[in-house]
Structures are given as C-alpha cells and as structure tokens.
Design a protein around this motif. Structure first.
Motif, PDB file in Angstrom:
ATOM      1  N   SER A 134      33.260  72.865  74.785  1.00 12.52           N
ATOM      2  CA  SER A 134      32.397  74.035  74.927  1.00 12.52           C
ATOM      3  C   SER A 134      30.925  73.629  75.036  1.00 12.52           C
ATOM      4  O   SER A 134      30.412  72.871  74.211  1.00 12.52           O
ATOM      5  N   SER A 135      30.283  74.174  76.051  1.00 12.00           N
ATOM      6  CA  SER A 135      28.868  73.835  76.240  1.00 12.00           C
ATOM      7  C   SER A 135      28.024  74.406  75.105  1.00 12.00           C
ATOM      8  O   SER A 135      26.894  73.970  74.882  1.00 12.00           O
ATOM      9  N   ALA A 136      28.582  75.392  74.379  1.00 11.20           N
ATOM     10  CA  ALA A 136      27.824  75.988  73.277  1.00 11.20           C
ATOM     11  C   ALA A 136      27.536  74.958  72.185  1.00 11.20           C
ATOM     12  O   ALA A 136      26.460  74.975  71.582  1.00 11.20           O
ATOM     13  N   VAL A 137      28.466  74.051  71.936  1.00 12.00           N
ATOM     14  CA  VAL A 137      28.253  73.032  70.911  1.00 12.00           C
ATOM     15  C   VAL A 137      27.165  72.061  71.364  1.00 12.00           C
ATOM     16  O   VAL A 137      26.317  71.637  70.568  1.00 12.00           O
ATOM     17  N   PHE A 138      27.198  71.744  72.634  1.00 13.88           N
ATOM     18  CA  PHE A 138      26.161  70.872  73.193  1.00 13.88           C
ATOM     19  C   PHE A 138      24.789  71.529  73.031  1.00 13.88           C
ATOM     20  O   PHE A 138      23.814  70.887  72.642  1.00 13.88           O
ATOM     21  N   LEU A 139      24.765  72.843  73.295  1.00 12.67           N
ATOM     22  CA  LEU A 139      23.527  73.603  73.154  1.00 12.67           C
ATOM     23  C   LEU A 139      23.019  73.545  71.708  1.00 12.67           C
ATOM     24  O   LEU A 139      21.813  73.370  71.463  1.00 12.67           O
ATOM     25  N   VAL A 140      23.928  73.675  70.761  1.00 16.85           N
ATOM     26  CA  VAL A 140      23.553  73.609  69.344  1.00 16.85           C
ATOM     27  C   VAL A 140      22.935  72.243  69.025  1.00 16.85           C
ATOM     28  O   VAL A 140      21.907  72.147  68.345  1.00 16.85           O
ATOM     29  N   ALA A 141      23.564  71.207  69.533  1.00 16.90           N
ATOM     30  CA  ALA A 141      23.047  69.842  69.298  1.00 16.90           C
ATOM     31  C   ALA A 141      21.649  69.681  69.900  1.00 16.90           C
ATOM     32  O   ALA A 141      20.764  69.068  69.291  1.00 16.90           O
ATOM     33  N   ILE A 142      21.448  70.257  71.078  1.00 14.78           N
ATOM     34  CA  ILE A 142      20.124  70.162  71.725  1.00 14.78           C
ATOM     35  C   ILE A 142      19.085  70.936  70.912  1.00 14.78           C
ATOM     36  O   ILE A 142      17.941  70.489  70.756  1.00 14.78           O
ATOM     37  N   LEU A 143      19.495  72.087  70.389  1.00 18.44           N
ATOM     38  CA  LEU A 143      18.554  72.858  69.565  1.00 18.44           C
ATOM     39  C   LEU A 143      18.160  72.079  68.310  1.00 18.44           C
ATOM     40  O   LEU A 143      17.005  72.112  67.886  1.00 18.44           O
ATOM     41  N   ALA A 144      19.126  71.387  67.731  1.00 20.50           N
ATOM     42  CA  ALA A 144      18.808  70.549  66.568  1.00 20.50           C
ATOM     43  C   ALA A 144      17.865  69.426  66.980  1.00 20.50           C
ATOM     44  O   ALA A 144      16.920  69.094  66.254  1.00 20.50           O
TER      45      ALA A 144
END
Lengths: 231, 215
Positions: A134-144
């Motif tokens: 899921s790209s959403a998890v990648f997005l979370v990592a980028i936000l961190a």
C-alpha cells in the motif's frame, strides 16, 4: 530570479553533487537496512498474518530510522572536512536558503533510503505479504522523514559549532524523534491491520504526525539561522 | 596585550573606507586576549598583523570575519562582504574537482565566472592539467596545490577586502611570487587586505599599516 531563489538553486545543486560524489554515503544506510531486514527475516519467519504485519511494521520503521540516523549523523561531513562550513558562514548566504537546500537534498536521499528499505522488506516477505505494498504506508514513512530530517539537520548543524557539546546530539535527537516514530508506527498499523483510511487517520495518529512535522520544520528553519549566521 | 597602528586615518577619507573596526575586545573566560583594537582599511591598504604565536592574530581575523563574537566593539564592511582564507584549512569540498569548487564559490557570491575565466585562473596558479582540474577530487591534491586553489577562489571572488591568515602556507617559491603579484594588483585596483604572515618577503613594499599583537 530573486537572490533567495538563486541561492537555493546554487546550494541545492551543490549539496546534491557533494552527496553523489561519494556513493558510500547512500550505500551505507541502504546496506544497513538490508542487514537488519535479513536478520529479522531469519529470526521471525514464518509468522501468522497479524503478528507478521506488526513485525513487518516494526522491522521496516526500525531499519528506516537507524538507516536515516546514519545519514543524518554525517549530513555536514563533506562541509566539515576542510572547514568549508566555516567558509560558507563567511559568505553569508540567506540562512533559510541554506536550510531549505540542505533539507531538500536530505529528503530526496531519505526518500531513496525509505524506498529501498521498503522494497527490500517486500522482497524478503513477498510470499506472505500482499497489502503492505500500500502506497499509504510509504506516505506515512515519508511524512515521518519530513519531521525527523528537519530535526536531524538542525542538531547536526548544532554539533558543528566549536563550543557545542557532542553529547547533546543523542540526548536530543532520540527523545525528540520518538513521538514522530510512534505516530508513524501507529498510523501504519491502523492502515495495515484495521484498514483505516488515511482520511480517517488525519484526525488521530496521522494528524499528530503532521503536527510534529510542521513544528519541527518551522522550529528548525528558524533556529538553523541562529546557528550558522555570521556574528 | 598591546597594539599599535602605524598611521592615522584622515577624516576626509572615511567615506571610502573598505573596512572599519572599532574598539574590538575579546577574551577567553574573562582573560583578555586583546582589547580596544581599532583599524581602518582604505583602498590600497595592506594591514599586516604581526606578533608571537598565541597573541591573538588569528582570533582577531576571525572576529573581523564574523566567525567569533567579540566581547565589545563593532565592525563595518563597505558593502558587507569580504573574502576570508583560514590558516589551517582551504574551505574545499574534497570529493569534488578544482573546477567545481571554484564554480560553486563564485556562483554563491553572485559573481559567476565562465569556464574560460575559471581555467585562466587555474592556469595562472599552475593548475592547468585538464584531468587534474576537471576530474580529480581535490582530496588528491598536495598541500600546496590546495592552497593555490584556495587563493584562486580568493582572487575570483572580486571582493574588495581580503582577510588572509598565513596565505603562503605550503606554497613553493614560484607560487609565493605569483601570490605577491596577485596581491599587488588587488591593492593597485583599489582593494584592501588584512594579512597574517610570519614570512615578510611576499608582502614587503606593500604593507601600509602594521598591527602588533603581544605583551
């Protein structure tokens, strides 16, 4: 183009060149990630799906966090080798332009590290994992990444000041990044285990993550100027 | 610690001052290193800072360069900018080539130079091998070559004021001559310089003021 933008372009190009001039600087964090993921893979496989997802989140974020830490601790290494950092201070670039340029380069390189780590994580777990792509998890990592990059940059600049205490770096960096990481891990769990949408998460963990990002980016931009300015 | 300035500035010349240092004092943990130093630099002036090791010359230059905050006093540059050369480092990005180093510093100063101008400057300093200047990381340069590259950066900066701490450190005899020529033409063109050098030959005949540090 204004002087501010010109300086951002000149400095960003330069810092990117400096980073790419030594491939070891990018390779070390990625190889570190690969090693940690490999150890986790051998230690925990096979697992049932729910436990696996939790382990996946823990191992991925742990790898990302420490891989980035390796990168952050050396942010100013090329600038400090022949005291180019000191010379740069005498050139008096606009501090915000300096910060933004360095920040852009760190975020780009951090994104490469995160993408590599997640790809490796998927590679090691491809037989059991379906929805973690899921790209959403990648997005979370980028936000961190956005928050801890700003903090890492600020603290690294602090360490370059001749009168600074090196011990302050770990004492400040680890406690201050923990809330960001907790929010990122919780967000990832909500997405992967409870299938919560990112829109819903904005009012809880993801929102908290965003707030930390904003605070750290603004604070770091302002304080960086104080650290590097010419007296 | 004491100091003395060899000449007195005419008040009529204040409007063309390149650098004005007023009543600068500095000390470490309440132990004064120097106090009440004032200095004016006019176009064509070369101020020689002299004195024994540890007397505060380098610290004074760093205070002028804005790298150390003085305990008191003020510093004014005519246009706010200057070029600084440290005694122990050259401010080079060691993994990058000589040409890329020069290109970066001149661009950041908003005085970008074209390829030919950069090459001409490298040629002047004897750094004219294409492979060495365009491809070889400067970490492979000898001490003298790095110093020459740093001096090329100073010359290319087009700043009116040069702050140089032991500029000829590591240079061979021929390169010292090249440095003297460049410094002379900088002063002839209305520039100014504050120089720390234990070797007086390269600046002989150019020094207009001397600040002596030491007890």
């Amino acid at each position: 183009m204004t002087v501010f933008l010109k300086q951002i372009v000149t400095l960003t190009r330069h810092f990117a060149r400096v980073e790419t001039a030594n491939p070891e600087r990018l390779l070390s964090p990625i190889l570190f990630s690969a090693t940690v993921l490999l150890l986790f893979f051998f230690a925990f496989s096979p697992l049932d799906q729910e436990v696996f997802v939790k382990v996946f989140i823990a191992q991925t974020f742990l790898s990302i966090f420490f891989a980035l830490q390796i990168g952050f601790a050396r942010i100013f290494e090329p600038d400090d080798q022949d005291r180019a950092f000191t010379l740069l201070r005498t050139y008096r670039p606009i501090p915000e332009a300096w910060f933004i340029s360095k920040y852009i380069v760190i975020v780009v390189f951090g994104t490469i590290i995160i993408a590599s780590t997640m790809t490796l994580s998927l590679f090691f777990n491809q037989s059991t994992l379906t929805d973690v792509t899921s790209s959403a998890v990648f997005l979370v990592a980028i936000l961190a990444l956005l928050g801890i990059s700003a903090l890492g940059l600020l603290l690294s600049a602090m360490m370059l000041k001749a009168d600074s205490k090196q011990i302050l770096y770990p004492l400040l960096y680890f406690p201050l990044t923990t809330p960001v990481l907790l929010a990122a891990v919780q967000s990832a769990q909500e997405i992967l285990i409870n299938a919560t949408s990112t829109a819903d998460l904005l009012s809880s963990w993801l929102g908290l993550l965003l707030i930390f990002d904003v605070i750290y980016i603004i604070l770091s931009t302002l304080l960086f100027g104080e650290l590097v300015k010419s007296e | 610690m004491t100091w003395r300035a060899d000449n007195i500035i005419n008040l009529a010349s204040v409007d063309i001052l390149l650098l004005q240092v007023e009543n600068i004092s500095f000390g470490y943990r309440n132990i004064p290193l120097f106090s009440g130093i004032s200095l004016d630099v006019l176009p064509g002036d070369l101020v020689h800072l002299t004195g024994p090791n540890g007397s505060g010359k380098t610290t004074f230059l760093k205070v002028i360069a804005g790298l150390i905050t003085p305990d008191s006093g003020s510093i004014y540059f005519r246009n706010g900018y200057f070029e600084y050369l440290d005694s122990e480092s050259n401010g080079l990005y060691l993994k990058m080539s000589a040409l890329n180093n020069l290109r970066f510093w001149t661009k950041l100063k908003q005085h970008p130079k074209d390829h030919q101008q950069l090459n001409d400057q490298l040629l002047y300093w004897g750094l004219n091998n294409k492979y060495i200047t365009q491809s070889l990381p400067v970490e492979n340069f000898s001490t003298g070559m790095k110093r020459k590259l740093a001096l090329a950066r100073v010359v290319l900066s087009a700043e009116k004021i040069w702050l140089l701490d032991e500029p000829i450190l590591g240079l061979d005899e021929r390169s010292i001559g090249l440095f003297s020529n460049r410094l002379k033409s900088h002063l002839d063109q209305g520039g100014g310089a504050v120089v720390i050098s234990h070797d007086l030959d390269p600046i002989s005949g150019m020094t207009s003021k001397t600040l002596t540090f030491g007890s």
